[in-house]
Design a protein around this motif. Structure first.
Motif, PDB file in Angstrom:
ATOM      1  N   LEU B   7       0.851  -1.195   0.000  1.00 19.57           N
ATOM      2  CA  LEU B   7       0.000   0.000   0.000  1.00 19.57           C
ATOM      3  C   LEU B   7       0.881   1.237   0.000  1.00 19.57           C
ATOM      4  CD1 LEU B   7      -2.341  -1.530   2.575  1.00 19.57           C
ATOM      5  CD2 LEU B   7      -3.224  -0.484   0.510  1.00 19.57           C
ATOM      6  N   LEU B   8       0.399   2.259  -0.673  1.00 19.55           N
ATOM      7  CA  LEU B   8       1.135   3.528  -0.689  1.00 19.55           C
ATOM      8  C   LEU B   8       0.205   4.632  -0.214  1.00 19.55           C
ATOM      9  CD1 LEU B   8       2.933   3.535  -4.173  1.00 19.55           C
ATOM     10  CD2 LEU B   8       3.827   2.762  -1.993  1.00 19.55           C
ATOM     11  N   ALA B   9       0.678   5.372   0.780  1.00 13.77           N
ATOM     12  CA  ALA B   9      -0.049   6.574   1.199  1.00 13.77           C
ATOM     13  C   ALA B   9       0.636   7.736   0.495  1.00 13.77           C
ATOM     14  CB  ALA B   9       0.024   6.739   2.709  1.00 13.77           C
ATOM     15  N   VAL B  10      -0.101   8.384  -0.374  1.00  9.60           N
ATOM     16  CA  VAL B  10       0.485   9.439  -1.209  1.00  9.60           C
ATOM     17  C   VAL B  10       0.103  10.803  -0.640  1.00  9.60           C
ATOM     18  CG1 VAL B  10       0.575  10.392  -3.546  1.00  9.60           C
ATOM     19  CG2 VAL B  10       0.399   7.922  -3.205  1.00  9.60           C
ATOM     20  N   GLY B  45       5.590  14.118  -4.920  1.00 15.32           N
ATOM     21  CA  GLY B  45       6.296  12.965  -5.466  1.00 15.32           C
ATOM     22  C   GLY B  45       6.760  11.951  -4.444  1.00 15.32           C
ATOM     23  N   MET B  46       6.236  12.016  -3.224  1.00 13.84           N
ATOM     24  CA  MET B  46       6.669  11.067  -2.198  1.00 13.84           C
ATOM     25  C   MET B  46       5.478  10.264  -1.673  1.00 13.84           C
ATOM     26  SD  MET B  46       9.855  11.681  -2.082  1.00 13.84           S
ATOM     27  CE  MET B  46      10.153  10.467  -0.833  1.00 13.84           C
ATOM     28  N   ALA B  47       5.794   9.050  -1.239  1.00 19.43           N
ATOM     29  CA  ALA B  47       4.743   8.203  -0.677  1.00 19.43           C
ATOM     30  C   ALA B  47       5.320   7.393   0.473  1.00 19.43           C
ATOM     31  CB  ALA B  47       4.208   7.265  -1.744  1.00 19.43           C
ATOM     32  N   ILE B  48       4.438   6.937   1.348  1.00 16.87           N
ATOM     33  CA  ILE B  48       4.866   6.047   2.425  1.00 16.87           C
ATOM     34  C   ILE B  48       4.343   4.652   2.079  1.00 16.87           C
ATOM     35  CG2 ILE B  48       4.470   5.446   4.849  1.00 16.87           C
ATOM     36  CD1 ILE B  48       4.713   8.432   5.478  1.00 16.87           C
ATOM     37  N   ARG B  49       5.273   3.699   2.032  1.00 13.68           N
ATOM     38  CA  ARG B  49       4.919   2.324   1.666  1.00 13.68           C
ATOM     39  C   ARG B  49       4.744   1.483   2.923  1.00 13.68           C
ATOM     40  NH1 ARG B  49       9.455  -1.513  -0.644  1.00 13.68           N
ATOM     41  NH2 ARG B  49       9.580  -1.905   1.577  1.00 13.68           N
ATOM     42  N   PHE B  50       3.731   0.645   2.935  1.00 10.34           N
ATOM     43  CA  PHE B  50       3.525  -0.243   4.089  1.00 10.34           C
ATOM     44  C   PHE B  50       2.708  -1.454   3.649  1.00 10.34           C
ATOM     45  CE2 PHE B  50      -0.851   1.211   4.667  1.00 10.34           C
ATOM     46  CZ  PHE B  50      -0.806   2.494   4.123  1.00 10.34           C
ATOM     47  N   SER B  51       2.508  -2.377   4.574  1.00  9.93           N
ATOM     48  CA  SER B  51       1.761  -3.578   4.215  1.00  9.93           C
ATOM     49  C   SER B  51       0.341  -3.501   4.780  1.00  9.93           C
ATOM     50  CB  SER B  51       2.498  -4.826   4.686  1.00  9.93           C
ATOM     51  OG  SER B  51       2.742  -4.726   6.063  1.00  9.93           O
ATOM     52  N   GLU B  52      -0.509  -4.338   4.208  1.00  8.94           N
ATOM     53  CA  GLU B  52      -1.945  -4.318   4.517  1.00  8.94           C
ATOM     54  C   GLU B  52      -2.229  -4.460   6.022  1.00  8.94           C
ATOM     55  OE1 GLU B  52      -4.382  -4.739   1.666  1.00  8.94           O
ATOM     56  OE2 GLU B  52      -5.764  -4.047   3.212  1.00  8.94           O
ATOM     57  N   PHE B  71      -4.265  10.334  -0.842  1.00 16.49           N
ATOM     58  CA  PHE B  71      -4.992   9.087  -1.104  1.00 16.49           C
ATOM     59  C   PHE B  71      -4.108   7.891  -0.758  1.00 16.49           C
ATOM     60  CE2 PHE B  71      -3.005  10.246  -5.137  1.00 16.49           C
ATOM     61  CZ  PHE B  71      -2.447   9.061  -5.585  1.00 16.49           C
ATOM     62  N   VAL B  72      -4.753   6.733  -0.658  1.00 16.48           N
ATOM     63  CA  VAL B  72      -4.020   5.487  -0.411  1.00 16.48           C
ATOM     64  C   VAL B  72      -4.334   4.554  -1.572  1.00 16.48           C
ATOM     65  CG1 VAL B  72      -3.730   3.499   1.136  1.00 16.48           C
ATOM     66  CG2 VAL B  72      -4.163   5.770   2.100  1.00 16.48           C
ATOM     67  N   THR B  73      -3.290   3.910  -2.066  1.00 13.79           N
ATOM     68  CA  THR B  73      -3.486   3.024  -3.208  1.00 13.79           C
ATOM     69  C   THR B  73      -2.824   1.674  -2.935  1.00 13.79           C
ATOM     70  OG1 THR B  73      -3.177   2.878  -5.598  1.00 13.79           O
ATOM     71  CG2 THR B  73      -1.442   3.940  -4.393  1.00 13.79           C
ATOM     72  N   GLY B  78      -0.345  -5.684 -11.004  1.00 14.53           N
ATOM     73  CA  GLY B  78       0.407  -4.765 -11.858  1.00 14.53           C
ATOM     74  C   GLY B  78      -0.202  -3.380 -11.986  1.00 14.53           C
ATOM     75  N   GLN B  79      -1.230  -3.117 -11.159  1.00 14.88           N
ATOM     76  CA  GLN B  79      -1.872  -1.792 -11.245  1.00 14.88           C
ATOM     77  C   GLN B  79      -2.046  -1.186  -9.856  1.00 14.88           C
ATOM     78  OE1 GLN B  79      -5.164  -1.241 -14.025  1.00 14.88           O
ATOM     79  NE2 GLN B  79      -5.299  -3.467 -14.038  1.00 14.88           N
ATOM     80  N   PHE B  80      -2.222   0.104  -9.833  1.00 12.95           N
ATOM     81  CA  PHE B  80      -2.521   0.778  -8.574  1.00 12.95           C
ATOM     82  C   PHE B  80      -4.027   0.973  -8.467  1.00 12.95           C
ATOM     83  CE2 PHE B  80       1.873   1.953  -9.350  1.00 12.95           C
ATOM     84  CZ  PHE B  80       2.433   1.656  -8.112  1.00 12.95           C
ATOM     85  N   VAL B  81      -4.579   0.487  -7.373  1.00 15.00           N
ATOM     86  CA  VAL B  81      -6.022   0.612  -7.172  1.00 15.00           C
ATOM     87  C   VAL B  81      -6.251   1.481  -5.937  1.00 15.00           C
ATOM     88  CG1 VAL B  81      -8.146  -0.673  -6.709  1.00 15.00           C
ATOM     89  CG2 VAL B  81      -6.348  -1.698  -8.123  1.00 15.00           C
ATOM     90  N   ARG B  82      -6.944   2.565  -6.140  1.00 16.93           N
ATOM     91  CA  ARG B  82      -7.154   3.496  -5.036  1.00 16.93           C
ATOM     92  C   ARG B  82      -8.098   2.862  -4.009  1.00 16.93           C
ATOM     93  NH1 ARG B  82      -7.465   9.988  -5.446  1.00 16.93           N
ATOM     94  NH2 ARG B  82      -5.925   9.605  -7.050  1.00 16.93           N
ATOM     95  N   VAL B  83      -7.668   2.845  -2.753  1.00 23.30           N
ATOM     96  CA  VAL B  83      -8.521   2.215  -1.734  1.00 23.30           C
ATOM     97  C   VAL B  83      -9.080   3.238  -0.747  1.00 23.30           C
ATOM     98  CG1 VAL B  83      -7.396  -0.045  -1.862  1.00 23.30           C
ATOM     99  CG2 VAL B  83      -6.514   1.659  -0.269  1.00 23.30           C
ATOM    100  N   TRP B  84      -8.551   4.453  -0.779  1.00 23.22           N
ATOM    101  CA  TRP B  84      -9.046   5.482   0.123  1.00 23.22           C
ATOM    102  C   TRP B  84      -8.682   6.849  -0.441  1.00 23.22           C
ATOM    103  CZ3 TRP B  84      -6.886   9.506   2.941  1.00 23.22           C
ATOM    104  CH2 TRP B  84      -7.690  10.041   3.960  1.00 23.22           C
ATOM    105  N   THR B  85      -9.611   7.775  -0.362  1.00 25.72           N
ATOM    106  CA  THR B  85      -9.344   9.139  -0.859  1.00 25.72           C
ATOM    107  C   THR B  85      -9.721  10.140   0.228  1.00 25.72           C
ATOM    108  OG1 THR B  85      -9.859   8.448  -3.109  1.00 25.72           O
ATOM    109  CG2 THR B  85      -9.852  10.796  -2.706  1.00 25.72           C
ATOM    110  N   ASN B  86      -8.879  11.118   0.397  1.00 25.18           N
ATOM    111  CA  ASN B  86      -9.138  12.136   1.413  1.00 25.18           C
ATOM    112  C   ASN B  86     -10.229  13.074   0.896  1.00 25.18           C
ATOM    113  OD1 ASN B  86      -9.038  14.197   3.287  1.00 25.18           O
ATOM    114  ND2 ASN B  86      -6.794  13.996   3.541  1.00 25.18           N
ATOM    115  N   SER B  87     -11.379  13.063   1.556  1.00 24.37           N
ATOM    116  CA  SER B  87     -12.513  13.827   1.037  1.00 24.37           C
ATOM    117  C   SER B  87     -12.313  15.341   1.186  1.00 24.37           C
ATOM    118  CB  SER B  87     -13.807  13.408   1.767  1.00 24.37           C
ATOM    119  OG  SER B  87     -13.591  13.525   3.149  1.00 24.37           O
TER     120      SER B  87
END
Lengths: 193, 90
Positions: B7-10, B45-52, B71-73, B78-87
């Motif tokens: 997961l990436l928190a962007v 251009g930065m993200a925090i990577r972590f596991s589920e 957002f979190v993706t 092979g694709q990035f799927v958005r799982v959360w968006t900051n409203s």
């Protein structure tokens, strides 16, 4: 076969002694301390197309037997690709300014190297740059991948010693100033960060 | 650097991502700050990577520190799927 004793010599004296001896004869036995002296001498000789066999001797030092390899192609050091590019990293931070930002920029730069199509032949880490190749570095994962992709990762032995991190090296190899200088002088391009 | 299931928190600001990194690291959460892949258009251009397994904990901490990402993706197939968006972000 001539035997030279390079035990208890400070880096880079063992490599320089072996270099001089090999200029006079094609084969040699060398007594060395374990660790960086052994690794540096073995790498130096192999890079010049020699065969190296290593065995631990009774005094707990190491005896390296260096012989010419008749089947070897040209030594690697004189057969470098024309696009050999060396990246020299002399700090664990990139640029002037706040430490935190410099540290973030350096980590990001190293991670980004994985995405580029044009990677350097070697990356040399000197001075506080060795914090990037040693335990606790957040660049380790990217550096391990670069290493697996064939990028040579070399950390200055003197610097590892100065910062007391010799036993904390986690990626690549230790090198000495002779190899560093040769790498820089032979490179088609040196990029210093 | 980014493997299946990561997961990436962007974030939209260098200051916010650096502050978030410090806070999460101080809590010994296994995260890594990485350059955001070019596919994900971001401001800093930065993200925090972590596991589920630590997603909930990370979101809880970032929410309490008012440092929620843009957002979190999740990287899957092979694709990035958005799982959360900051409203609160447009």
């Amino acid at each position: 076969m001539k035997c030279i004793d390079c035990r208890n010599m400070a880096c880079p004296a063992p490599v320089i002694s072996v270099k001089k001896a090999l200029e006079e004869q094609g084969e040699l036995q060398v007594l060395l301390d374990n660790g960086a002296p052994r690794e540096n001498v073995a790498r130096f000789a192999r890079n010049r197309g020699f065969l190296v066999s290593e065995e631990q001797d009774e005094t707990e030092g190491w005896a390296l037997t260096i012989t010419s390899d008749k089947n070897a192609e040209k030594p690697r050091v004189s057969n470098r690709l024309s696009n050999d590019r060396v990246l020299l990293i002399t700090s664990n931070r990139l640029g002037e300014g706040p430490e935190e930002l410099g540290s973030l920029l350096m980590k990001t730069f190293i991670h980004t190297l994985l995405e580029t199509s044009d990677q350097p032949a070697s990356i040399l880490f000197l001075n506080s740059g060795i914090y990037l190749t040693t335990e606790g570095s957040e660049a380790l994962e990217a550096l391990e991948k670069l290493n697996d992709m064939g990028v040579e990762i070399l950390s200055c032995g003197l610097c590892l010693d100065f910062f007391e991190r010799k036993d904390k090296l986690r990626v690549g190899n230790t090198t000495n100033m002779l190899t560093t200088a040769e790498n820089l002088l032979r490179a088609t391009q040196v990029i210093t960060l | 650097m980014i493997e299946e299931g990561h997961l990436l928190a962007v974030f939209n600001s260098a200051h916010r991502v650096m502050k978030a990194e410090n806070i999460l690291k101080a809590m010994n959460l296994p995260i890594l700050i990485i350059p955001a892949p070019s596919k994900l258009q971001t401001d800093c251009g930065m993200a925090i990577r972590f596991s589920e397994d630590i997603l909930d904990r990370i979101m809880e901490v970032l929410a309490s520190e008012k440092l929620l990402p843009e957002f979190v993706t999740r990287y899957e197939g092979g694709q990035f799927v958005r799982v959360w968006t900051n409203s609160s972000h447009p």
